[in-house]
Design a protein around this motif. Structure first.
Motif, mmCIF file in Angstrom:
data_model
loop_
_atom_site.group_PDB
_atom_site.id
_atom_site.type_symbol
_atom_site.label_atom_id
_atom_site.label_comp_id
_atom_site.label_asym_id
_atom_site.label_seq_id
_atom_site.Cartn_x
_atom_site.Cartn_y
_atom_site.Cartn_z
ATOM 1 N N LEU A 135 114.420 -47.557 -7.408
ATOM 2 C CA LEU A 135 113.801 -47.315 -8.714
ATOM 3 C C LEU A 135 112.282 -47.439 -8.695
ATOM 4 C CD1 LEU A 135 116.355 -48.926 -11.200
ATOM 5 C CD2 LEU A 135 116.196 -46.576 -10.396
ATOM 6 N N HIS A 136 111.758 -48.416 -7.993
ATOM 7 C CA HIS A 136 110.305 -48.532 -7.887
ATOM 8 C C HIS A 136 109.896 -48.295 -6.435
ATOM 9 C CE1 HIS A 136 109.437 -50.814 -11.895
ATOM 10 N NE2 HIS A 136 109.731 -49.543 -12.048
ATOM 11 N N ASN A 137 110.191 -47.107 -5.944
ATOM 12 C CA ASN A 137 109.896 -46.773 -4.551
ATOM 13 C C ASN A 137 108.410 -46.460 -4.405
ATOM 14 O OD1 ASN A 137 109.874 -45.836 -1.940
ATOM 15 N ND2 ASN A 137 111.814 -44.748 -2.139
ATOM 16 N N VAL A 190 101.428 -49.775 -19.275
ATOM 17 C CA VAL A 190 102.572 -48.888 -19.133
ATOM 18 C C VAL A 190 103.834 -49.533 -19.692
ATOM 19 C CG1 VAL A 190 103.129 -49.530 -16.756
ATOM 20 C CG2 VAL A 190 103.762 -47.293 -17.624
ATOM 21 N N HIS A 191 104.026 -50.804 -19.487
ATOM 22 C CA HIS A 191 105.064 -51.535 -20.230
ATOM 23 C C HIS A 191 104.267 -52.378 -21.205
ATOM 24 C CE1 HIS A 191 108.420 -51.344 -16.931
ATOM 25 N NE2 HIS A 191 107.901 -50.175 -17.204
ATOM 26 N N ASP A 192 103.961 -51.799 -22.341
ATOM 27 C CA ASP A 192 102.918 -52.387 -23.165
ATOM 28 C C ASP A 192 103.278 -53.809 -23.603
ATOM 29 O OD1 ASP A 192 100.357 -51.932 -24.053
ATOM 30 O OD2 ASP A 192 100.985 -51.331 -26.061
ATOM 31 N N ALA A 207 109.139 -37.738 -9.242
ATOM 32 C CA ALA A 207 107.726 -38.144 -9.385
ATOM 33 C C ALA A 207 107.527 -38.825 -10.726
ATOM 34 C CB ALA A 207 106.816 -36.927 -9.268
ATOM 35 N N ASP A 208 107.152 -40.090 -10.667
ATOM 36 C CA ASP A 208 106.875 -40.899 -11.863
ATOM 37 C C ASP A 208 105.403 -41.274 -11.772
ATOM 38 O OD1 ASP A 208 106.681 -42.849 -13.817
ATOM 39 O OD2 ASP A 208 108.538 -43.869 -13.283
ATOM 40 N N VAL A 209 104.565 -40.493 -12.445
ATOM 41 C CA VAL A 209 103.109 -40.623 -12.288
ATOM 42 C C VAL A 209 102.465 -40.508 -13.666
ATOM 43 C CG1 VAL A 209 101.036 -39.591 -11.252
ATOM 44 C CG2 VAL A 209 103.200 -39.558 -9.984
ATOM 45 N N ALA A 211 99.600 -43.121 -19.860
ATOM 46 C CA ALA A 211 100.716 -42.183 -20.004
ATOM 47 C C ALA A 211 101.725 -42.522 -18.916
ATOM 48 C CB ALA A 211 100.241 -40.746 -19.862
ATOM 49 N N ASP A 212 102.934 -42.014 -19.081
ATOM 50 C CA ASP A 212 104.022 -42.364 -18.152
ATOM 51 C C ASP A 212 105.023 -41.215 -18.167
ATOM 52 O OD1 ASP A 212 106.034 -43.519 -16.706
ATOM 53 O OD2 ASP A 212 106.326 -45.247 -18.019
ATOM 54 N N ILE A 213 105.014 -40.400 -17.137
ATOM 55 C CA ILE A 213 105.896 -39.214 -17.105
ATOM 56 C C ILE A 213 106.698 -39.222 -15.813
ATOM 57 C CG2 ILE A 213 106.017 -36.685 -17.153
ATOM 58 C CD1 ILE A 213 103.342 -36.527 -18.403
ATOM 59 N N GLY A 223 113.897 -47.018 -21.948
ATOM 60 C CA GLY A 223 112.430 -46.897 -21.917
ATOM 61 C C GLY A 223 111.750 -48.166 -22.380
ATOM 62 N N HIS A 224 110.510 -48.003 -22.829
ATOM 63 C CA HIS A 224 109.679 -49.167 -23.157
ATOM 64 C C HIS A 224 108.524 -48.737 -24.048
ATOM 65 C CE1 HIS A 224 107.013 -47.464 -20.086
ATOM 66 N NE2 HIS A 224 108.082 -47.329 -19.320
ATOM 67 N N LEU A 225 107.794 -49.714 -24.531
ATOM 68 C CA LEU A 225 106.578 -49.438 -25.293
ATOM 69 C C LEU A 225 105.502 -48.917 -24.358
ATOM 70 C CD1 LEU A 225 106.476 -52.749 -27.355
ATOM 71 C CD2 LEU A 225 106.774 -50.448 -28.346
ATOM 72 N N ALA A 251 98.002 -45.234 -14.180
ATOM 73 C CA ALA A 251 98.320 -46.357 -15.068
ATOM 74 C C ALA A 251 99.244 -47.361 -14.392
ATOM 75 C CB ALA A 251 98.961 -45.829 -16.349
ATOM 76 N N TYR A 252 99.801 -46.990 -13.253
ATOM 77 C CA TYR A 252 100.715 -47.840 -12.477
ATOM 78 C C TYR A 252 100.835 -47.191 -11.112
ATOM 79 C CZ TYR A 252 103.704 -44.103 -14.225
ATOM 80 O OH TYR A 252 104.202 -42.876 -14.538
ATOM 81 N N THR A 253 101.442 -47.885 -10.198
ATOM 82 C CA THR A 253 101.577 -47.321 -8.853
ATOM 83 C C THR A 253 102.539 -46.135 -8.897
ATOM 84 O OG1 THR A 253 101.264 -49.537 -7.988
ATOM 85 C CG2 THR A 253 102.095 -47.890 -6.452
HETATM 86 N N1 GLY Z 1 106.867 -45.597 -14.906
HETATM 87 C C1 GLY Z 1 106.922 -46.842 -14.284
HETATM 88 C C2 GLY Z 1 107.723 -47.851 -15.032
HETATM 89 O O1 GLY Z 1 108.099 -47.634 -16.165
HETATM 90 O O2 GLY Z 1 107.990 -48.921 -14.516
#
Ligand code: GLY
Length: 451
Positions: free
Chosen positions: A220-222, A339-341, A237-239, A249-251, A332-334, A208-210
């Motif tokens: 933070l966004h490595n 992923v950031h709706d 791991a943010d996958v 999904a975002d875990i 967090g976020h929506l 859903a994102y890199t």
């Molecule tokens: N999980 C990636 C982000 O929230 O930016």
């Protein structure tokens, strides 16, 4: 699916009384035109059309849908095989009419739109509508009214959306378990990433994102994966997976490469987990998400005071943004089709009417500032990071010299970055963690990593 799509279109028609045209977008070429980056249809288009078409548009008015798409070129079958005709696609999504893209220009009078991400389609939108279509931030008029109407629908999820969101969550949970299991035999971050994304690809989904899979969680966004894995490292791991119709999904989990947290890593991990758990326990309809953020900040500050890293009363430290030295982002976020709706619409989705971003360091990265409602899906993702650019800044050192015990902090040098993130559905009675099947207790994480 058709019933859900029909209901979404009817609901839009109840809010606005002008036509809407939504473009799906085009794929961008990598070099020659036929070699493209993977296409991802625009999320607002997907919400009402239901399938990821390319180079298509839909016009919605009074609950009716017109589809605009060209039939495949005769040579297409050679390269792409047989693909559905316009009429077949129209039948699939329950369109009332189907026309070519060339005909779209005849149906744009008084139509509102939202901008598509790819530049070629955005240019086409602007030219065909013969007026500016502001990217990210519709400022006025019917585009702004449309954006608000779409936000009011997409803020809470219907049953069909939740089926997809649960699928994305479940596959992401399996991917994280695969990543933990792969760590003991991996030499590089890239190998763990591959094990995780293999699960997602194996379910015919995409990310859903890199993905972030790194021993440098403080970045933070490595998005690099070349570091080697050393026994004393923590791997963050943010996958998250995205289903074929675009739901995300975002875990995030953080685990020790060796399979065992050091005592300093464990101390900080438990503080982040305490913040995570406190936030989730407090999620319910009517609760302000900004208060959830402040609860995380206070819980982290309390933990750091207990460890002797911060000095003072936690509530006072949060007022002075001390927590943000180590937890600089929002809680967090929506979460939904993106992923950031709906962040393509700026803060229209994230911030309730009349609210805007704070300029305070400890609040400015808060992406959601609304009272929670049943049906909203949000992430809860507290973290602790030692970001050199923040902590080594002489101004910071000077400003906070009596509030941070820098010698004590130095004892936690093996904790570069920890984040624990789950996807939380607001329910009538409280909340449901869609990603609960993935353990987050330190000892359970150690067990999954094995070694
Ligand atoms: N999980 C990636 C982000 O929230 O930016």
């Amino acid at each position: 699916m058709q019933t859900t799509l029909h209901q979404r279109r009817q609901k839009l028609a109840e809010i606005i009384d002008f036509p809407t045209v939504l473009w799906s977008g085009n794929s961008s070429p990598r070099n020659f035109p036929a070699n493209t980056f993977p296409h991802r249809a625009n999320s607002h288009f997907l919400y009402f059309a239901g399938i990821p078409l390319e180079n298509a548009a839909i016009r919605l008015e009074s609950g009716k849908l017109q589809l605009f798409i060209d039939d495949p070129h005769p040579s297409s079958a050679l390269w792409h095989g047989e693909t559905p005709t316009r009429e077949e696609i129209a039948a699939k999504i329950g369109a009332d009419e189907a026309k070519t893209m060339a005909e779209l220009g005849n149906y744009l009078e008084n139509a509102a739109t939202v901008p598509v991400q790819d530049a070629a389609t955005w240019t086409q939108q602007t030219q065909l509508l013969n007026r500016p279509v502001f990217p990210k931030n519709p400022r006025s008029g019917i585009d702004l009214e449309l954006a608000k109407a779409i936000v009011s629908l997409r803020l809470t999820h219907d049953a069909a959306a939740l089926v997809e969101l649960r699928k994305a969550a479940n596959v992401s949970v399996t991917a994280h378990k695969a990543g933990m299991a792969a760590t003991s035999s991996a030499k590089l971050e890239a190998e763990v990433r591959a094990a995780m994304e293999a699960v997602i690809m194996g379910q015919n989904m995409t990310t859903a994102y890199t993905s972030i899979v790194t021993v440098h969680g403080e970045v933070l966004h490595n998005n690099h994966y070349y570091h080697s894995l050393q026994p004393g490292d923590l791997l963050l791991a943010d996958v998250g997976a995205e289903t074929q119709t675009g739901w995300a999904a975002d875990i995030t989990r953080t685990w020790p490469v060796s399979g065992k947290f050091s005592s300093t890593q464990r101390d900080i991990y438990d503080i982040v987990l305490a913040a995570h758990d406190a936030c989730i326990q407090n999620i319910a309809p009517g609760v302000e998400y900004a208060d959830i953020h402040l609860l995380a900040a206070t819980t982290i500050a309390e933990g750091l005071v207990d460890l002797g890293i911060l000095q003072g009363k936690p509530e006072d430290l949060v007022k002075m943004d001390l927590h943000a030295l180590f937890f600089p982002h929002g809680i967090g976020h929506l979460l939904g089709l993106d992923v950031h709706d709906m962040e393509d619409l700026g803060d229209i989705a994230g911030y309730d009417q009349g609210r805007s971003r704070s300029s305070r360091f400890g609040l400015s990265y808060l992406r959601l500032n609304r009272p929670l409602r049943a049906g909203m899906l949000v992430t809860i993702e507290p973290g602790f990071y030692q970001v050199p650019a923040i902590l080594n800044n002489p101004k910071t050192r000077d400003q906070y010299q009596y509030l941070v015990n820098w010698e004590r902090l130095a004892q936690f040098a093996d904790v570069r970055g920890i984040r624990i993130e789950d996807d939380v559905l607001v329910t009538e009675l409280g909340s449901e963690v869609l990603t609960a099947a993935l353990p987050n207790q330190a000892s359970a994480v150690e067990d999954l990593v094995g070694c």
